[in-house]
Write an enzyme that holds these catalytic residues in place. Structure first.
Site, PDB file in Angstrom:
ATOM      1  N   THR A 220       0.911  -1.144   0.000  1.00  0.00           N
ATOM      2  CA  THR A 220       0.000   0.000   0.000  1.00  0.00           C
ATOM      3  C   THR A 220       0.944   1.185   0.000  1.00  0.00           C
ATOM      4  O   THR A 220       2.069   1.064   0.468  1.00  0.00           O
ATOM      5  CB  THR A 220      -0.862   0.014   1.290  1.00  0.00           C
ATOM      6  OG1 THR A 220      -1.930  -0.921   1.150  1.00  0.00           O
ATOM      7  CG2 THR A 220      -1.487   1.362   1.573  1.00  0.00           C
TER       8      THR A 220
ATOM      9  N   ASP B  81      -8.753  -1.692   4.469  1.00  0.00           N
ATOM     10  CA  ASP B  81      -8.745  -0.559   5.405  1.00  0.00           C
ATOM     11  C   ASP B  81      -8.503   0.783   4.728  1.00  0.00           C
ATOM     12  O   ASP B  81      -8.893   1.825   5.253  1.00  0.00           O
ATOM     13  CB  ASP B  81      -7.656  -0.777   6.462  1.00  0.00           C
ATOM     14  CG  ASP B  81      -6.274  -0.931   5.826  1.00  0.00           C
ATOM     15  OD1 ASP B  81      -6.147  -1.683   4.830  1.00  0.00           O
ATOM     16  OD2 ASP B  81      -5.321  -0.297   6.306  1.00  0.00           O
TER      17      ASP B  81
HETATM   18  N1  ASP Z   1      -3.712  -2.492   3.855  1.00  0.00           N
HETATM   19  C1  ASP Z   1      -3.832  -3.104   2.572  1.00  0.00           C
HETATM   20  C2  ASP Z   1      -5.072  -3.929   2.533  1.00  0.00           C
HETATM   21  O1  ASP Z   1      -5.314  -4.699   3.436  1.00  0.00           O
HETATM   22  C3  ASP Z   1      -2.669  -3.944   2.158  1.00  0.00           C
HETATM   23  C4  ASP Z   1      -1.330  -3.581   2.708  1.00  0.00           C
HETATM   24  O2  ASP Z   1      -1.099  -2.462   3.137  1.00  0.00           O
HETATM   25  O3  ASP Z   1      -0.460  -4.425   2.729  1.00  0.00           O
HETATM   26  O4  ASP Z   1      -5.770  -3.845   1.554  1.00  0.00           O
END
Ligand code: ASP
Length: 311
Positions: free
Chosen positions: A176, A207
């Protein structure tokens, strides 16, 4: 006048021994460019909101990071991108989810905030909105990377062999990008963008677009998260950090540490955050082996780092 900017490009099992010198150089360059893009906006007296969007766009355009170009694939081999922005000054927010084809999801999230009566738009409705406002779009090849496709094939194999989502190494699923900033007016903003998690179910919402979970900004702090999104939602990570500062008088660092080192792991959640407060203090905690990260704090101290032992 104090300005500050912090950003992340994902967290996970990032170990020096697993990365070639060239890969490491490319990641550091990507982080540096994104930092410079946002910092230039702040130096010119631009808003925190413009700065975080500039940084996140740079990371979305860089295929190394899991957002925009280079996003991961869903279980059925599609890309469903998500993004959010929050303007701490007006406590206003916009987010999008389930998006394909829009070059910069973060810009669309901002347009939802500024040009629609809503906070969140998803899937076909978000794409219709993108067309209506003329958001730049790209064909699927633009977003494709072999690395992400291979990661999906591996997960599909693992799941077909009876493995569960929990067996998949976190580094394969993570990623992300996000930025937080304090501008010369003393205003704070946050922006986050992601392809989500490799092999996520079609329609899964993480999230990032959930305001208060992976993205939050108010008059006290701005927070952008990266990690296992379901857990960030369950602890309302971004909002919780702000609440601890407001109600308990904790410093940014203390509040971030409680959420990242206690609340998330207590449920089983891995990841980290980039956060800044109105004094220009920056926090970049994570509870896994590494996090792609960069910052210039209120005192002008600059860091670009990947591993735990870095910086
Ligand atoms: N937070 C992101 C999600 O769960 C993925 C990540 O940051 O690794 O979609």
């Amino acid at each position: 006048m104090t300005i500050a900017l912090a950003l992340h490009g994902g967290a996970g099992t990032l170990r020096r021994q697993d990365m070639s010198a060239e890969q490491e150089k490319a990641y550091r360059k990507g982080l540096q460019q994104a930092l410079d893009a946002g910092h230039a906006v702040l130096l010119a007296g631009g808003s925190a909101l413009d700065a975080v969007c500039a940084s996140v766009c740079a990371l979305e355009d860089d295929p190394l990071f899991n957002a925009g170009r280079g996003s991961v694939y869903t279980l059925d081999g599609k890309q469903e991108m998500e993004a959010a922005v929050m303007d701490g000054n007006r406590q206003d927010a916009g987010s999008v989810t389930g998006l394909a084809g829009v070059q910069n999801p973060v810009r669309l999230a901002r347009a939802v905030m500024e040009q629609s009566p809503h906070v969140t738009l998803g899937f076909a409705a978000a794409e219709d909105f993108a067309r209506r406002i003329g958001a730049p779009c790209r064909p699927p090849e633009y977003f494709h990377t072999d690395k992400r496709w291979q990661a999906l094939l591996l997960e599909q194999e693992r799941l077909a062999a009876g493995g569960s989502d929990a067996d998949i190494p976190e580094d394969r699923k993570h990623g992300t990008v996000g930025a937080v900033a304090l501008d010369t007016q003393g205003w704070l903003a946050a922006a986050t963008s992601t392809g989500g998690r490799t092999a996520k179910w079609p329609g899964r919402i993480g999230d990032t677009p959930v305001i208060g979970a992976g993205t939050w900004a108010d008059g006290h702090c701005a927070v952008s998260g990266t990690g296992h999104g379901e857990y960030f939602v369950r602890v309302a990570a971004g909002h919780e950090i702000s609440a601890r500062i407001r109600y308990l008088g904790e410093t940014l660092e203390q509040a971030c540490d409680v959420v990242v080192q206690r609340d998330l792991p207590r449920l089983g959640g891995t990841g980290g955050v980039a956060a800044v407060d109105r004094q220009g203090r920056v926090a970049l905690p994570f509870n896994c082996e590494g996090m792609y990260r960069a910052a210039i704090d209120g005192q002008g101290r600059r860091i670009v780092a990947i591993y735990r032992e870095d910086g």
